[in-house]
Design a protein around this motif. Sequence first.
Motif, mmCIF file in Angstrom:
data_model
loop_
_atom_site.group_PDB
_atom_site.id
_atom_site.type_symbol
_atom_site.label_atom_id
_atom_site.label_comp_id
_atom_site.label_asym_id
_atom_site.label_seq_id
_atom_site.Cartn_x
_atom_site.Cartn_y
_atom_site.Cartn_z
ATOM 1 N N TYR A 15 0.827 -1.202 0.000
ATOM 2 C CA TYR A 15 0.000 0.000 0.000
ATOM 3 C C TYR A 15 0.867 1.261 0.000
ATOM 4 O O TYR A 15 1.832 1.380 0.753
ATOM 5 N N GLY A 16 0.524 2.197 -0.885
ATOM 6 C CA GLY A 16 1.224 3.472 -0.957
ATOM 7 C C GLY A 16 2.515 3.436 -1.754
ATOM 8 O O GLY A 16 3.169 4.462 -1.928
ATOM 9 N N TYR A 17 2.892 2.279 -2.244
ATOM 10 C CA TYR A 17 4.130 2.142 -3.013
ATOM 11 C C TYR A 17 3.972 2.858 -4.353
ATOM 12 O O TYR A 17 2.871 2.915 -4.908
ATOM 13 N N ASP A 18 5.076 3.378 -4.890
ATOM 14 C CA ASP A 18 5.006 4.159 -6.126
ATOM 15 C C ASP A 18 5.346 3.355 -7.389
ATOM 16 O O ASP A 18 5.667 3.920 -8.417
ATOM 17 N N GLY A 19 5.247 2.047 -7.312
ATOM 18 C CA GLY A 19 5.536 1.211 -8.481
ATOM 19 C C GLY A 19 4.508 0.115 -8.634
ATOM 20 O O GLY A 19 3.455 0.119 -7.990
ATOM 21 N N LYS A 20 4.819 -0.850 -9.479
ATOM 22 C CA LYS A 20 3.889 -1.931 -9.801
ATOM 23 C C LYS A 20 3.473 -2.756 -8.590
ATOM 24 O O LYS A 20 2.392 -3.339 -8.570
ATOM 25 N N CYS A 21 4.318 -2.823 -7.575
ATOM 26 C CA CYS A 21 4.023 -3.673 -6.411
ATOM 27 C C CYS A 21 2.907 -3.125 -5.531
ATOM 28 O O CYS A 21 2.537 -3.744 -4.535
ATOM 29 N N LYS A 22 2.330 -1.978 -5.902
ATOM 30 C CA LYS A 22 1.134 -1.507 -5.201
ATOM 31 C C LYS A 22 -0.062 -2.379 -5.565
ATOM 32 O O LYS A 22 -1.055 -2.415 -4.846
ATOM 33 N N ASN A 23 0.038 -3.089 -6.688
ATOM 34 C CA ASN A 23 -1.013 -3.995 -7.133
ATOM 35 C C ASN A 23 -0.850 -5.360 -6.469
ATOM 36 O O ASN A 23 0.265 -5.783 -6.165
ATOM 37 N N VAL A 24 -1.962 -6.053 -6.272
ATOM 38 C CA VAL A 24 -1.899 -7.403 -5.728
ATOM 39 C C VAL A 24 -1.175 -8.295 -6.732
ATOM 40 O O VAL A 24 -1.488 -8.291 -7.923
ATOM 41 N N HIS A 25 -0.181 -9.005 -6.243
ATOM 42 C CA HIS A 25 0.625 -9.891 -7.090
ATOM 43 C C HIS A 25 1.231 -10.963 -6.192
ATOM 44 O O HIS A 25 1.086 -10.920 -4.979
ATOM 45 N N GLY A 26 1.899 -11.924 -6.786
ATOM 46 C CA GLY A 26 2.453 -13.002 -5.977
ATOM 47 C C GLY A 26 3.877 -13.348 -6.344
ATOM 48 O O GLY A 26 4.392 -12.923 -7.373
ATOM 49 N N HIS A 27 4.480 -14.145 -5.452
ATOM 50 C CA HIS A 27 5.850 -14.594 -5.637
ATOM 51 C C HIS A 27 5.972 -16.068 -5.277
ATOM 52 O O HIS A 27 5.230 -16.571 -4.437
ATOM 53 N N SER A 28 6.922 -16.712 -5.887
ATOM 54 C CA SER A 28 7.328 -18.065 -5.501
ATOM 55 C C SER A 28 8.523 -17.893 -4.580
ATOM 56 O O SER A 28 9.663 -17.823 -5.038
ATOM 57 N N TYR A 29 8.249 -17.762 -3.298
ATOM 58 C CA TYR A 29 9.297 -17.502 -2.321
ATOM 59 C C TYR A 29 10.136 -18.752 -2.064
ATOM 60 O O TYR A 29 9.622 -19.874 -2.067
ATOM 61 N N LYS A 30 11.415 -18.525 -1.806
ATOM 62 C CA LYS A 30 12.334 -19.575 -1.362
ATOM 63 C C LYS A 30 12.942 -19.088 -0.054
ATOM 64 O O LYS A 30 13.523 -18.010 -0.002
ATOM 65 N N LEU A 31 12.775 -19.882 0.986
ATOM 66 C CA LEU A 31 13.270 -19.520 2.311
ATOM 67 C C LEU A 31 14.355 -20.496 2.721
ATOM 68 O O LEU A 31 14.126 -21.704 2.751
#
Length: 149
Positions: free
Chosen positions: A19-35
């Motif tokens: 929220y409030g970000y000034d780029g594409k990541c303000k939109n709902v999106h996903g990642h394939s995280y590796k921890l």
Amino acid sequence: MSKIRITKQFSFETGHALYGYDGKCKNVHGHSYKLSVTVIGTPISDTTNVKFGMVIDFSDLKKIVREEVVDVFDHATVFNKNTPHIELAEELKTRGHHVILVGYQPTSENMVIDFAEKIKSRLPENIALHSLRLQETETSYAEWFQSDN
């Protein structure tokens, strides 16, 4: 006896929005995280112990991380509960979606801090969390080291 570090790797899929970000990541999106979870300790020296020679059984570490992080965040959408995204979160919940509300902006940096606290609280007292690496994309990741904290 020598201190040894062992690492276990995990994968999970999670959506989020910043929220409030000034780029594409303000939109709902996903990642394939590796921890990657690295712990440090002394291998068990008791020859009568079934886990003789282990710092911690990989399956025990797996259980902790799965219960605290992977099973919770996999295929969930994470929103900062202190933003207007709460309205979207509530709507998704009413439609049967798995939503997690957190008290922080759900960046990789903040998520790795959250994960460190959750994992540390479950480790046996003779085992310390050494580091976490949360990879968000093929080329981007956040790292947490106990020595920095």
